[in-house]
Enzyme design. Structure first.
Site, PDB file in Angstrom:
ATOM      1  N   HIS A  31       0.868  -1.292  -0.012  1.00 55.13           N
ATOM      2  CA  HIS A  31       0.018   0.150  -0.047  1.00 55.13           C
ATOM      3  C   HIS A  31       0.852   1.197  -0.070  1.00 55.13           C
ATOM      4  O   HIS A  31       0.686   2.200  -0.929  1.00 55.13           O
ATOM      5  CB  HIS A  31      -1.133   0.086   1.307  1.00 55.13           C
ATOM      6  CG  HIS A  31      -1.510   1.264   1.313  1.00 55.13           C
ATOM      7  ND1 HIS A  31      -2.771   1.722   0.470  1.00 55.13           N
ATOM      8  CD2 HIS A  31      -1.426   2.319   2.367  1.00 55.13           C
ATOM      9  CE1 HIS A  31      -3.186   3.110   1.079  1.00 55.13           C
ATOM     10  NE2 HIS A  31      -2.231   3.336   2.094  1.00 55.13           N
ATOM     11  N   ASP A  67       7.773  20.276 -27.450  1.00 50.00           N
ATOM     12  CA  ASP A  67       7.495  19.145 -26.479  1.00 50.00           C
ATOM     13  C   ASP A  67       8.784  19.322 -25.674  1.00 50.00           C
ATOM     14  O   ASP A  67       9.180  20.558 -25.403  1.00 50.00           O
ATOM     15  CB  ASP A  67       7.964  17.947 -27.538  1.00 50.00           C
ATOM     16  CG  ASP A  67       7.502  16.604 -27.114  1.00 50.00           C
ATOM     17  OD1 ASP A  67       7.798  16.268 -25.952  1.00 50.00           O
ATOM     18  OD2 ASP A  67       7.085  15.773 -28.006  1.00 50.00           O
ATOM     19  N   TRP A  75       7.340  -0.313   3.525  1.00 48.74           N
ATOM     20  CA  TRP A  75       7.836   0.541   2.551  1.00 48.74           C
ATOM     21  C   TRP A  75       9.223   1.163   2.637  1.00 48.74           C
ATOM     22  O   TRP A  75       9.910   1.558   1.705  1.00 48.74           O
ATOM     23  CB  TRP A  75       6.819   1.544   1.950  1.00 48.74           C
ATOM     24  CG  TRP A  75       6.941   2.926   2.891  1.00 48.74           C
ATOM     25  CD1 TRP A  75       6.393   3.105   4.023  1.00 48.74           C
ATOM     26  CD2 TRP A  75       7.642   4.079   2.256  1.00 48.74           C
ATOM     27  NE1 TRP A  75       6.975   4.519   4.535  1.00 48.74           N
ATOM     28  CE2 TRP A  75       7.704   5.094   3.444  1.00 48.74           C
ATOM     29  CE3 TRP A  75       8.329   4.442   1.262  1.00 48.74           C
ATOM     30  CZ2 TRP A  75       8.095   6.193   3.240  1.00 48.74           C
ATOM     31  CZ3 TRP A  75       8.943   5.705   1.163  1.00 48.74           C
ATOM     32  CH2 TRP A  75       8.846   6.628   2.158  1.00 48.74           C
ATOM     33  N   SER A  78      14.075   5.679 -13.876  1.00 46.73           N
ATOM     34  CA  SER A  78      13.086   6.507 -14.553  1.00 46.73           C
ATOM     35  C   SER A  78      12.663   7.824 -14.031  1.00 46.73           C
ATOM     36  O   SER A  78      12.559   8.923 -14.799  1.00 46.73           O
ATOM     37  CB  SER A  78      11.599   5.653 -14.357  1.00 46.73           C
ATOM     38  OG  SER A  78      10.533   6.576 -14.563  1.00 46.73           O
ATOM     39  N   SER A  79      12.556   7.858 -12.826  1.00 48.15           N
ATOM     40  CA  SER A  79      12.455   9.236 -11.947  1.00 48.15           C
ATOM     41  C   SER A  79      13.721  10.348 -12.524  1.00 48.15           C
ATOM     42  O   SER A  79      13.543  11.317 -12.934  1.00 48.15           O
ATOM     43  CB  SER A  79      12.685   9.411 -10.527  1.00 48.15           C
ATOM     44  OG  SER A  79      11.336   8.329 -10.376  1.00 48.15           O
ATOM     45  N   HIS A 138      12.893  11.856   3.165  1.00 52.14           N
ATOM     46  CA  HIS A 138      12.453  12.951   3.458  1.00 52.14           C
ATOM     47  C   HIS A 138      12.075  13.963   2.338  1.00 52.14           C
ATOM     48  O   HIS A 138      11.014  14.474   2.147  1.00 52.14           O
ATOM     49  CB  HIS A 138      13.002  14.110   4.726  1.00 52.14           C
ATOM     50  CG  HIS A 138      11.932  14.896   5.130  1.00 52.14           C
ATOM     51  ND1 HIS A 138      10.706  14.411   6.112  1.00 52.14           N
ATOM     52  CD2 HIS A 138      11.711  16.066   4.894  1.00 52.14           C
ATOM     53  CE1 HIS A 138      10.066  15.288   6.154  1.00 52.14           C
ATOM     54  NE2 HIS A 138      10.718  16.671   5.402  1.00 52.14           N
ATOM     55  N   GLU A 147      11.606  13.161  -0.431  1.00 54.09           N
ATOM     56  CA  GLU A 147      10.752  12.491  -1.173  1.00 54.09           C
ATOM     57  C   GLU A 147       9.019  13.156  -0.841  1.00 54.09           C
ATOM     58  O   GLU A 147       8.368  13.157  -1.813  1.00 54.09           O
ATOM     59  CB  GLU A 147      10.715  10.864  -0.997  1.00 54.09           C
ATOM     60  CG  GLU A 147       9.681  10.196  -1.228  1.00 54.09           C
ATOM     61  CD  GLU A 147       9.580   9.904  -2.996  1.00 54.09           C
ATOM     62  OE1 GLU A 147      10.398  10.262  -3.410  1.00 54.09           O
ATOM     63  OE2 GLU A 147       8.306   9.824  -3.625  1.00 54.09           O
ATOM     64  N   TYR A 151       8.618  16.103  -0.089  1.00 51.54           N
ATOM     65  CA  TYR A 151       8.301  17.197  -0.727  1.00 51.54           C
ATOM     66  C   TYR A 151       8.286  16.936  -2.353  1.00 51.54           C
ATOM     67  O   TYR A 151       7.530  17.701  -2.903  1.00 51.54           O
ATOM     68  CB  TYR A 151       9.744  18.347  -0.494  1.00 51.54           C
ATOM     69  CG  TYR A 151       9.511  18.549   1.084  1.00 51.54           C
ATOM     70  CD1 TYR A 151       8.369  19.361   1.469  1.00 51.54           C
ATOM     71  CD2 TYR A 151      10.556  18.008   1.887  1.00 51.54           C
ATOM     72  CE1 TYR A 151       8.288  19.408   2.796  1.00 51.54           C
ATOM     73  CE2 TYR A 151      10.384  18.448   3.243  1.00 51.54           C
ATOM     74  CZ  TYR A 151       9.256  19.091   3.837  1.00 51.54           C
ATOM     75  OH  TYR A 151       9.179  19.123   4.931  1.00 51.54           O
ATOM     76  N   SER A 167      -1.567  26.485  -6.750  1.00 52.37           N
ATOM     77  CA  SER A 167      -1.199  27.911  -7.086  1.00 52.37           C
ATOM     78  C   SER A 167      -1.701  28.370  -8.265  1.00 52.37           C
ATOM     79  O   SER A 167      -1.484  29.253  -8.811  1.00 52.37           O
ATOM     80  CB  SER A 167       0.236  28.140  -6.883  1.00 52.37           C
ATOM     81  OG  SER A 167       0.674  27.567  -5.431  1.00 52.37           O
ATOM     82  N   HIS A 199      14.478  13.430  11.531  1.00 51.72           N
ATOM     83  CA  HIS A 199      13.259  13.434  12.467  1.00 51.72           C
ATOM     84  C   HIS A 199      12.541  12.144  12.294  1.00 51.72           C
ATOM     85  O   HIS A 199      11.301  12.092  13.055  1.00 51.72           O
ATOM     86  CB  HIS A 199      12.424  15.026  12.196  1.00 51.72           C
ATOM     87  CG  HIS A 199      11.647  15.082  10.925  1.00 51.72           C
ATOM     88  ND1 HIS A 199      11.562  16.264  10.418  1.00 51.72           N
ATOM     89  CD2 HIS A 199      11.293  14.222  10.130  1.00 51.72           C
ATOM     90  CE1 HIS A 199      10.945  16.111   9.196  1.00 51.72           C
ATOM     91  NE2 HIS A 199      10.803  14.909   9.119  1.00 51.72           N
ATOM     92  N   HIS A 200      12.834  11.422  11.147  1.00 54.55           N
ATOM     93  CA  HIS A 200      12.146  10.159  10.997  1.00 54.55           C
ATOM     94  C   HIS A 200      12.916   9.265  12.179  1.00 54.55           C
ATOM     95  O   HIS A 200      12.341   8.081  12.198  1.00 54.55           O
ATOM     96  CB  HIS A 200      12.221   9.661   9.799  1.00 54.55           C
ATOM     97  CG  HIS A 200      11.576  10.697   8.602  1.00 54.55           C
ATOM     98  ND1 HIS A 200      10.131  10.210   8.528  1.00 54.55           N
ATOM     99  CD2 HIS A 200      11.788  11.579   8.103  1.00 54.55           C
ATOM    100  CE1 HIS A 200       9.941  11.081   7.524  1.00 54.55           C
ATOM    101  NE2 HIS A 200      10.778  12.043   7.391  1.00 54.55           N
ATOM    102  N   THR A 206       6.461  26.620   4.660  1.00 56.35           N
ATOM    103  CA  THR A 206       5.280  26.068   4.417  1.00 56.35           C
ATOM    104  C   THR A 206       4.015  26.651   4.657  1.00 56.35           C
ATOM    105  O   THR A 206       3.081  26.893   4.084  1.00 56.35           O
ATOM    106  CB  THR A 206       5.214  24.705   5.114  1.00 56.35           C
ATOM    107  OG1 THR A 206       6.436  23.816   4.834  1.00 56.35           O
ATOM    108  CG2 THR A 206       4.270  23.736   4.536  1.00 56.35           C
ATOM    109  N   LYS A 246       3.249  29.651   2.268  1.00 51.93           N
ATOM    110  CA  LYS A 246       2.664  29.417   1.441  1.00 51.93           C
ATOM    111  C   LYS A 246       1.052  29.270   1.487  1.00 51.93           C
ATOM    112  O   LYS A 246       0.290  30.007   0.774  1.00 51.93           O
ATOM    113  CB  LYS A 246       2.822  27.900   0.660  1.00 51.93           C
ATOM    114  CG  LYS A 246       4.088  27.911   0.124  1.00 51.93           C
ATOM    115  CD  LYS A 246       4.322  26.827  -0.819  1.00 51.93           C
ATOM    116  CE  LYS A 246       5.583  27.095  -1.614  1.00 51.93           C
ATOM    117  NZ  LYS A 246       5.648  26.200  -3.088  1.00 51.93           N
ATOM    118  N   ARG A 266       1.580   1.563  15.032  1.00 59.84           N
ATOM    119  CA  ARG A 266       1.574   1.292  13.350  1.00 59.84           C
ATOM    120  C   ARG A 266       1.906  -0.231  13.091  1.00 59.84           C
ATOM    121  O   ARG A 266       2.435  -0.875  13.834  1.00 59.84           O
ATOM    122  CB  ARG A 266       2.376   1.873  12.451  1.00 59.84           C
ATOM    123  CG  ARG A 266       2.031   3.383  12.698  1.00 59.84           C
ATOM    124  CD  ARG A 266       3.408   4.262  12.009  1.00 59.84           C
ATOM    125  NE  ARG A 266       3.337   4.027  10.543  1.00 59.84           N
ATOM    126  CZ  ARG A 266       4.253   4.456   9.522  1.00 59.84           C
ATOM    127  NH1 ARG A 266       5.121   5.438  10.141  1.00 59.84           N
ATOM    128  NH2 ARG A 266       4.223   4.438   8.338  1.00 59.84           N
TER     129      ARG A 266
END
Lengths: 645, 469
Positions: free
Chosen positions: A92, A121, A157, A187-188, A271, A273, A275, A286, A320-321, A346, A349, A468
């Site tokens: 998931h 293009d 994950w 790919s990314s 982390h 990721e 963002y 926006s 912080h993780h 943040t 915004k 969790r």
């Protein structure tokens, strides 16, 4: 402009290298049918394919989530086995992040970036197709475990070492996970490099960086984040693969390996990721809020600058993780403060979005509802995020349902709401039909209610001590009532998602037909027909202001003259140049799929064979030359193609 | 199309919509946060000082963020309502002024948010240092000094898939009940318990966190936030219980299939009671009856009668009531051995023989009796514990019976059933036989049994283990 075109080598006929003879696959010329989709290099078609795959996996991930919730409906449930449950939450998370939200963002990069910057293009159309097929290969590798005896990956994950080692996961599910993510990373990175070059080099004349639409800015930041963050996980995945197959000791405890190293590498990627997932949605918001407020984005430079700041500080908060891994007081304090610091851009915004609404004429269309929902939900997720930055308090919340509540507020209430807004908003551009408003609004309210009902109570479950990744829980823990409530709400959320996509499918066939600019848009994509022609712009636009299309609409006389000049100049130099389709991106992608599966199964001949196919595909792709043909437009805008070189 | 008319009206009813959005907030108020693992204190199980400090900080952050949320939310709601186009004329009116923002507003709001964060940052920093280690024990030497002076206590907790081992470095246990004839002293052994950590109240406890396999996390919500047990990394935490009681703990880092059932308990006792408990636990296992002679008669092969947990009993707690006060009382009652008649003694004796015959002792230790194993929980005083299977099931005859009869049902992939060592060769087989790959050896769709227990065997083993108090 005309002068610049005359000087451009790319537009002079003589410079085209003739297609090489004797290649295995000649350049296909089909414009319709399966072959045209498999060999396409058109950014819009690639975008549509990305979106189709992503929505498919979004629904797969959603079904996995509903199975998880069903297992937790009652205490001491055995609806799913413990291992199956592990597979479910692992897949998931992996699916939603890598196969749903990321590719859906990639779809919008493809669909929108060239249109917003007035390009025909992306910079490297075949590389773009390569990114798409490699993504598909990675998605298959990740998911194929469901059909194999090993089962799907089940180590989470986050794949914490040493649970992914041969000792604790002897079957190939962990290999499918590492190889799948590795292939997705290729790919990314390829896609990101493509978009960085496209955004920096292919902007229309007059489109200075500080006139870029905010979404394109966010696409640029996201691409940089990907290019910088992906190598960290690529290295970590290589190390896991080496530990598993070649007996190295990066994380292998008995050999003195350091499992904590995996966590650092993973979160240095993981982390940013977050963002990577949320910056593009901030971009959609926006664009959508100003359109339906009928005024420009409040504080454009600040919004752009805070995007850059988030991207930058995003690389300095990964630990912080890991507040509970015993970092020591000083490191914990440093990462606490950095995490608080990232809340400032943040928050800025959010202030600017509210500033955009202020004094506007708000039109409550479905995308606007989703966008306002986004602001509310993202605020809640952001505030619970600030609560976690207080590390000692986080020591209680870490790895509980409080965290699950927090990041689903950011990733569903945030990213997904924005994506649903974006699909509804840009659908008419690419399919020429509006999505039904009534059913769009109905789906919004059901999704909104279902989402809050599912995830808000999870804050309380977490505070009440529910960890969790809990396969089942005992009846005496005081968690029964809320879990039941969450599960039923999750079904409501699922119903809302079904209605949303049902409406999209219905609208594809029966939606009201519209012209180029149904929302009174502000950016260049609304200046061209819906759906856009393959060459996008009959005349490359000249940009005079931020919100370029808004400016054009209010200075029509000036623009008409400019366009006529641009078309004349271009046709004098051979017409509109278009890239040829190609088989080789697909070939290289298939090679990646075969090679990845071979490595995962520890079958070296297949693995090496797959790699050879990939390299051969890339080699032949470079041999076939840039190719291309020209499109000539007559006075009424009818196109004729010229394939002579 | 009546539905569409309803939905056209809906966005105009913002107060109603906001109420709907607030509903989930109310759901929290409907359920009290009084579970045994709640991070909030309750009358029957107050927080320790570390958890209290963490909770205070949590309230700080909660208040600051709630105030911010209410302020920003109010402005957002106001803007949405005030500037909404109310009719078709509004929608087609001339666009408003195309303003691009106001730098002073931006600057003010940015500075404002930084100030709010400072309000959180100050107590955060002080709590980071406070919760890091026993106050006053900045270095290992100082900690050792405090432990020696009786001002602190030290424990080593080790995570295993899927249970906890607790060592008391400053205590030594007795290996036998009688003194060695030559030395005149009783041989000593390491003092180890499993899954139930007993500590003295009012004293900071420094816990060294270790793991035997994958990453686990040590978490007793009422006493302290979690710290991970990571291979090749010497972590620690400290906690303190100020009142005697029964505290729930759980592994908080995903550690494989049975992660969610890897639990433990902390029992805090007054120093006097703690000393009594220590003295009793240091003694070797209680021998209620001698080991029975080998029974050559064929064993009754009664089928195992397993209680099906999915059979209409879903809401029945597996491990007691969840009420710390009730559970604490039950734990105290368990400390004294029960009366045993002759039939019971015979059963205990038979159980002790089965324990040996089935090589349970290869992994489990029953100090002073047969076991020498260190790879599974120490069972020397298993009968005095309130739970079995790592806090999963209540330690009564019915549950112990269910657990021994079908451990894989309760704790999937556990080593007692599947054996230890998974790749290549199984070093210690469990209930089932492994094949060459370490997977269960299958025959006719069923795993081949290494240990076969009849209903009577399980009853005997249950009686034996229950007698070890």
């Amino acid at each position: 402009m005309a002068e610049a075109l005359a000087k451009s080598d790319l537009l002079t006929k003589e410079q085209h290298a003739p297609a090489k003879a004797g290649l295995i696959f000649p350049r296909p010329t089909a414009k319709t049918g399966l072959v045209s989709w498999l060999t396409t290099v058109d950014h819009k078609r690639i975008g549509v394919l990305y979106a189709t795959f992503a929505i498919f996996f979004f629904l797969v991930g959603g079904v996995e989530a509903l199975l998880i919730r069903t297992q937790l409906l009652v205490p001491n449930n055995h609806f799913l086995g413990a291992h199956t449950y592990g597979e479910m939450f692992t897949m998931h998370g992996t699916t939603m992040i890598f196969l749903a939200v990321m590719p859906l963002n990639a779809a919008f990069f493809n669909l929108l970036v060239p249109l917003q910057i007035g390009a025909r293009d992306v910079a490297f159309p075949r590389l773009n197709a390569f990114s798409l097929w490699v993504f598909a290969a990675g998605a298959i590798i990740l998911n194929i475990g469901w059909l194999l005896p090993s089962g799907a990956p089940a180590a989470g994950w986050f794949g914490y070492a040493p649970l992914t080692s041969k000792l604790f996961t002897p079957d190939m599910s962990a290999d499918l996970w590492t190889l799948g993510l590795q292939v997705l990373g290729v790919s990314s990175i390829a896609a990101s490099l493509n978009f960085i070059v496209t955004i920096i080099n292919m902007r229309a004349p007059g489109l200075t960086m500080m006139r870029l639409p905010v979404f394109t800015w966010m696409a640029l930041f996201t691409s940089f984040l990907l290019v910088l963050a992906m190598p960290a996980i690529a290295i970590a995945l290589v190390e896991v693969m080496f530990d598993r197959h070649f007996g190295t000791h990066f994380f292998e405890v008995s050999g003195g390996g350091q499992p904590i190293l995996w966590q650092h590498l993973f979160w240095v990627f993981g982390h940013p990721e977050v963002y990577i997932l949320i910056l593009p949605p901030m971009g959609y918001i926006s664009e959508i809020l100003p359109t339906f407020s009928r005024k420009p984005l409040f504080g454009y430079p600040i919004v752009v600058f805070s995007g850059a700041t988030i991207g930058f500080i995003g690389f300095g908060v990964w630990s912080h993780h890991m507040f509970t891994t015993g970092l020591g007081a000083v490191a914990t304090a440093a990462f606490s403060l950095a995490t608080m610091a990232i809340a400032v851009p943040t928050g800025v915004k959010i202030f600017n979005w509210i500033g955009t609404l202020w004094g506007g004429h708000l039109q409550m269309r479905t995308p606007m509802l989703f966008s306002l929902g986004f602001i509310w939900m993202f605020m809640l997720g952001g505030f619970s995020g600030i609560m976690h930055s207080a590390a000692p308090a986080d020591a209680q919340q870490q790895d509980t349902y409080f965290i699950i509540a927090h990041f689903h507020y950011v990733l569903i209430g945030g990213a997904t709401f924005a994506l649903l807004a974006a699909i509804h908003f840009w659908f008419p551009k690419f399919f020429g039909r509006l999505v039904d408003e009534t059913w769009g609004k109905i789906s919004f309210w059901i999704i909104f209610a279902g989402f809050n009902g599912t995830f808000f109570p999870m804050h309380f479950l977490g505070l009440n001590g529910m960890p969790r990744r809990t396969w089942t829980y005992d009846a005496g823990m005081g968690w029964d009532g809320l879990n039941k409530f969450c599960t039923i709400s999750a079904y409501v959320l699922g119903l809302g998602i079904c209605i949303y996509f049902g409406t999209i499918i219905w609208s594809y066939f029966k939606g009201k037909k519209v012209g180029n600019d149904p929302w009174d848009g502000r950016t260049l994509e609304w200046s061209i027909p819906s759906p856009p022609p393959e060459y996008n712009f009959a005349a490359i636009p000249k940009v005079h202001a931020r919100d370029a299309w808004w400016y054009e609409k209010h200075h029509q006389e000036e623009i008409r003259k400019e366009k006529a000049e641009a078309i004349a100049a271009e046709s004098a130099h051979g017409g509109i140049h278009m890239p040829d389709a190609s088989w080789f991106p697909l070939v290289a992608g298939v090679g990646m799929l075969v090679g990845g599966l071979g490595f995962a199964a520890d079958h070296m001949p297949v693995a090496i064979g797959g790699l050879i196919v990939t390299f051969l595909g890339i080699y032949l792709w470079s041999l076939e030359g840039p190719g291309g043909y020209h499109i000539h437009l007559d006075k009424d805008g009818n196109a004729t193609e010229d394939h002579s070189h | 199309m009546r539905l569409s008319a309803l939905f056209r009206r809906l966005p105009r009813r913002w107060p109603a919509v906001l109420t709907a959005a607030a509903l989930p907030l109310l759901t929290g108020a409907l359920w009290q946060l009084d579970g045994p693992q709640s991070t909030f204190g309750a009358e029957n199980s107050p927080l320790g000082p570390v958890a209290q400090r963490q909770l205070t900080l949590f309230y700080y952050t909660l208040v600051v963020t709630t105030v911010l949320f209410v302020l920003v939310g109010a402005v957002l709601a106001y803007a949405t309502i005030k500037f909404k186009a109310r009719n078709a004329d509004d929608e087609h009116a001339e666009p408003p002024e195309q303003g691009h923002g106001n730098p002073f507003v931006e600057l003010g709001l940015t500075i404002g948010s930084i100030i709010c964060l400072v309000i959180i940052a100050v107590p955060t920093l002080s709590a980071i240092w406070y919760t890091y280690d026993v106050p006053g024990a900045d270095t290992p030497a100082k900690l050792e000094e405090m432990v020696k002076a009786g001002k602190a206590y030290e424990i080593t907790a080790t995570g295993y898939q899927w249970w906890f081992k607790f060592q008391y470095p400053s205590e030594r246990a007795f290996a036998t009940a009688t003194a060695d004839a030559r030395t005149g002293k009783r041989p000593e052994a390491e003092f180890v318990t499993a899954n139930e950590l007993v500590i003295p109240v009012g004293k900071p406890v420094h816990i060294n966190l270790r793991t035997d396999d994958v990453i686990h996390s040590f978490w007793v919500p009422k006493l302290a936030g979690k710290v991970d047990m990571i291979p090749n990394r010497a972590n620690h935490l400290w906690l303190q219980a100020d009142v005697p009681g029964y505290y729930y703990g759980q592994c908080a880092e995903y550690c494989g299939d049975s992660h969610s059932v890897m639990k433990f308990r902390v029992i805090a006792l007054e120093q006097k009671d703690f000393d009594t408990w220590l003295a009793k636990q240091k003694e070797p296992a209680r021998a209620a009856a001698p080991i029975a002679p080998a029974n050559t008669a064929p064993r009754a092969a009664a089928p195992l009668a397993l209680r099906n947990p999915d059979d209409g009993k879903k809401s029945v707690p597996l491990a007691g009531t969840g009420d710390p006060v009730v559970e604490f009382k039950k734990w105290q009652d368990r400390q004294a051995p029960a009366a045993e008649d002759a039939a019971k003694l015979a059963l205990i004796s038979a159980g002790r023989r089965l324990f040996n015959d089935n090589k349970c002792s290869a992994c489990h230790t029953v100090r002073g009796q047969e076991g020498v194993g260190v790879t599974a929980p120490d069972l020397t005083h298993i009968g005095s514990r309130s739970t079995i299977a790592a806090g999963l099931l209540e330690n009564d005859e019915a549950h112990l019976h269910d657990w021994l009869a079908d451990p894989d049902h309760w704790k999937p992939a556990n080593k007692m059933f599947h054996g230890i060592g998974r790749t290549g060769k199984i070093s210690m087989p469990g209930y089932i036989k492994p094949d060459d790959n370490g997977d269960p050896m299958m025959k006719d769709g069923q795993p081949v049994r290494n240990i076969s227990l009849s209903d009577a065997d399980v009853a005997a083993l249950t009686a034996y283990l229950q007698s070890l108090k």
